[in-house]
Design a protein around this motif. Structure first.
Motif, PDB file in Angstrom:
ATOM      1  N   ASP A 182      70.425  55.344  80.672  1.00 16.42           N
ATOM      2  CA  ASP A 182      71.126  55.453  79.503  1.00 16.42           C
ATOM      3  C   ASP A 182      70.439  55.475  78.340  1.00 16.42           C
ATOM      4  O   ASP A 182      71.283  55.790  77.230  1.00 16.42           O
ATOM      5  CB  ASP A 182      72.264  54.396  79.482  1.00 16.42           C
ATOM      6  N   ALA A 183      69.005  55.318  78.337  1.00 14.82           N
ATOM      7  CA  ALA A 183      68.237  55.146  77.138  1.00 14.82           C
ATOM      8  C   ALA A 183      68.201  56.529  76.247  1.00 14.82           C
ATOM      9  O   ALA A 183      68.407  56.176  75.207  1.00 14.82           O
ATOM     10  CB  ALA A 183      66.806  54.885  77.684  1.00 14.82           C
ATOM     11  N   PRO A 184      68.100  57.529  76.654  1.00 18.15           N
ATOM     12  CA  PRO A 184      68.092  58.760  75.773  1.00 18.15           C
ATOM     13  C   PRO A 184      69.547  58.971  74.899  1.00 18.15           C
ATOM     14  O   PRO A 184      69.511  59.213  73.757  1.00 18.15           O
ATOM     15  CB  PRO A 184      67.904  60.071  76.804  1.00 18.15           C
ATOM     16  N   ARG A 185      70.608  58.314  75.516  1.00 18.00           N
ATOM     17  CA  ARG A 185      71.729  58.643  75.025  1.00 18.00           C
ATOM     18  C   ARG A 185      71.966  57.549  73.903  1.00 18.00           C
ATOM     19  O   ARG A 185      72.253  57.648  73.087  1.00 18.00           O
ATOM     20  CB  ARG A 185      72.836  58.461  76.166  1.00 18.00           C
ATOM     21  N   ASP A 186      71.763  56.392  74.472  1.00 16.90           N
ATOM     22  CA  ASP A 186      71.818  55.234  73.480  1.00 16.90           C
ATOM     23  C   ASP A 186      70.954  55.333  72.228  1.00 16.90           C
ATOM     24  O   ASP A 186      71.208  54.898  71.298  1.00 16.90           O
ATOM     25  CB  ASP A 186      71.736  53.889  74.402  1.00 16.90           C
ATOM     26  N   GLU A 187      69.641  55.606  72.684  1.00 19.75           N
ATOM     27  CA  GLU A 187      68.699  55.881  71.688  1.00 19.75           C
ATOM     28  C   GLU A 187      69.337  56.789  70.598  1.00 19.75           C
ATOM     29  O   GLU A 187      69.019  56.511  69.263  1.00 19.75           O
ATOM     30  CB  GLU A 187      67.240  56.408  72.175  1.00 19.75           C
ATOM     31  N   ALA A 188      69.746  57.946  70.858  1.00 17.22           N
ATOM     32  CA  ALA A 188      70.181  58.924  69.953  1.00 17.22           C
ATOM     33  C   ALA A 188      71.540  58.574  69.070  1.00 17.22           C
ATOM     34  O   ALA A 188      71.653  58.864  67.961  1.00 17.22           O
ATOM     35  CB  ALA A 188      70.529  60.382  70.793  1.00 17.22           C
ATOM     36  N   ILE A 189      72.503  57.945  69.908  1.00 14.97           N
ATOM     37  CA  ILE A 189      73.550  57.262  69.190  1.00 14.97           C
ATOM     38  C   ILE A 189      73.185  56.225  68.187  1.00 14.97           C
ATOM     39  O   ILE A 189      73.737  56.407  66.994  1.00 14.97           O
ATOM     40  CB  ILE A 189      74.563  56.815  70.260  1.00 14.97           C
ATOM     41  N   TYR A 190      72.289  55.579  68.439  1.00 16.28           N
ATOM     42  CA  TYR A 190      71.906  54.343  67.578  1.00 16.28           C
ATOM     43  C   TYR A 190      71.110  54.852  66.564  1.00 16.28           C
ATOM     44  O   TYR A 190      71.469  54.509  65.244  1.00 16.28           O
ATOM     45  CB  TYR A 190      70.937  53.468  68.480  1.00 16.28           C
ATOM     46  N   PHE A 191      70.314  55.956  66.661  1.00 19.04           N
ATOM     47  CA  PHE A 191      69.588  56.624  65.691  1.00 19.04           C
ATOM     48  C   PHE A 191      70.806  57.308  64.337  1.00 19.04           C
ATOM     49  O   PHE A 191      70.417  57.106  63.393  1.00 19.04           O
ATOM     50  CB  PHE A 191      68.646  57.538  66.405  1.00 19.04           C
ATOM     51  N   LEU A 192      71.635  58.092  65.082  1.00 22.01           N
ATOM     52  CA  LEU A 192      72.636  58.522  64.230  1.00 22.01           C
ATOM     53  C   LEU A 192      73.424  57.638  63.580  1.00 22.01           C
ATOM     54  O   LEU A 192      73.736  57.713  62.225  1.00 22.01           O
ATOM     55  CB  LEU A 192      73.590  59.544  65.114  1.00 22.01           C
ATOM     56  N   LYS A 193      73.811  56.606  64.231  1.00 21.35           N
ATOM     57  CA  LYS A 193      74.607  55.455  63.300  1.00 21.35           C
ATOM     58  C   LYS A 193      73.763  54.908  62.305  1.00 21.35           C
ATOM     59  O   LYS A 193      74.036  54.540  61.193  1.00 21.35           O
ATOM     60  CB  LYS A 193      75.069  54.379  64.421  1.00 21.35           C
ATOM     61  N   VAL A 194      72.473  54.551  62.451  1.00 21.51           N
ATOM     62  CA  VAL A 194      71.565  54.022  61.483  1.00 21.51           C
ATOM     63  C   VAL A 194      71.305  55.088  60.204  1.00 21.51           C
ATOM     64  O   VAL A 194      71.465  54.739  59.104  1.00 21.51           O
ATOM     65  CB  VAL A 194      70.066  53.511  62.002  1.00 21.51           C
ATOM     66  N   ALA A 195      71.097  56.487  60.701  1.00 16.92           N
ATOM     67  CA  ALA A 195      71.084  57.383  59.547  1.00 16.92           C
ATOM     68  C   ALA A 195      72.463  57.341  58.856  1.00 16.92           C
ATOM     69  O   ALA A 195      72.260  57.294  57.669  1.00 16.92           O
ATOM     70  CB  ALA A 195      70.850  58.753  60.081  1.00 16.92           C
ATOM     71  N   CYS A 196      73.290  57.588  59.536  1.00 19.24           N
ATOM     72  CA  CYS A 196      74.831  57.525  58.706  1.00 19.24           C
ATOM     73  C   CYS A 196      74.784  56.181  57.869  1.00 19.24           C
ATOM     74  O   CYS A 196      75.295  56.521  56.870  1.00 19.24           O
ATOM     75  CB  CYS A 196      75.868  57.336  59.962  1.00 19.24           C
ATOM     76  N   ALA A 197      74.521  55.073  58.468  1.00 19.68           N
ATOM     77  CA  ALA A 197      74.565  53.868  57.623  1.00 19.68           C
ATOM     78  C   ALA A 197      73.704  53.872  56.393  1.00 19.68           C
ATOM     79  O   ALA A 197      74.121  53.415  55.208  1.00 19.68           O
ATOM     80  CB  ALA A 197      74.289  52.625  58.419  1.00 19.68           C
ATOM     81  N   ARG A 198      72.598  54.547  56.446  1.00 18.64           N
ATOM     82  CA  ARG A 198      71.828  54.538  55.430  1.00 18.64           C
ATOM     83  C   ARG A 198      72.271  55.350  54.152  1.00 18.64           C
ATOM     84  O   ARG A 198      71.934  55.176  53.000  1.00 18.64           O
ATOM     85  CB  ARG A 198      70.422  55.128  55.912  1.00 18.64           C
ATOM     86  N   ILE A 199      72.798  56.441  54.586  1.00 21.31           N
ATOM     87  CA  ILE A 199      73.564  57.371  53.731  1.00 21.31           C
ATOM     88  C   ILE A 199      74.789  56.546  52.905  1.00 21.31           C
ATOM     89  O   ILE A 199      75.007  56.471  52.054  1.00 21.31           O
ATOM     90  CB  ILE A 199      74.121  58.536  54.193  1.00 21.31           C
TER      91      ILE A 199
END
Length: 147
Positions: free
Chosen positions: A116-133
């Protein structure tokens, strides 16, 4: 409601009119299909998360394979959701000025099964980018306003 997340090789620059068009058209079209999501663009990289009703979601994913602005689509994950992850984003957008995917991977270890690492890593990444904005750490890249 279903979700999918994919990674592809971007053939357009993040600051190009072609990339801005992806976001503008997606915001307009997603509203009509009940889809929400988030796109991250860097030179040579797209990561996109989409969620919504199964039929329009998977029809869109099939059309994405025909889009000449990227290639080598790789489905990182898919599944069913009880509630949206990106409820306020018809199509959110970030680029490497918001957060670099390589920097994120170098600094963050994603727990869980290796499968599940590629999926989870990408989802966490996008959530962090979204939160930063959302919280104002960085300015949103200049694209059409979320419709």
């Amino acid at each position: 409601m279903d979700y999918l997340i994919y990674k592809s090789t971007a053939l357009v620059a993040p600051d190009s009119a072609a990339c801005r068009d992806i976001v503008t058209v997606s915001q307009r079209n997603n509203a009509g299909f009940g889809l929400t999501g988030f796109l991250h663009a860097e030179p040579g990289l797209f990561i996109q998360y989409l969620e919504g009703p199964a039929k329009p979601l998977w029809a869109l994913y099939e059309r994405l394979h025909l889009d000449p602005r990227h290639r080598d689509l790789r489905l990182l994950g898919r599944g069913h959701l009880d509630r949206r992850r990106f409820v306020d984003w018809r199509m959110g957008y970030s680029d490497e000025q918001v957060l670099s995917f390589a920097d994120f991977k170098a600094q963050v270890s994603v727990p869980g099964p290796a499968a599940d690492a590629p999926r989870d890593e990408a989802i966490y990444f996008l959530k962090v980018a979204c939160a930063r904005i959302d919280i104002g750490i960085v300015e949103a890249p200049l694209v059409a306003p979320d419709l």
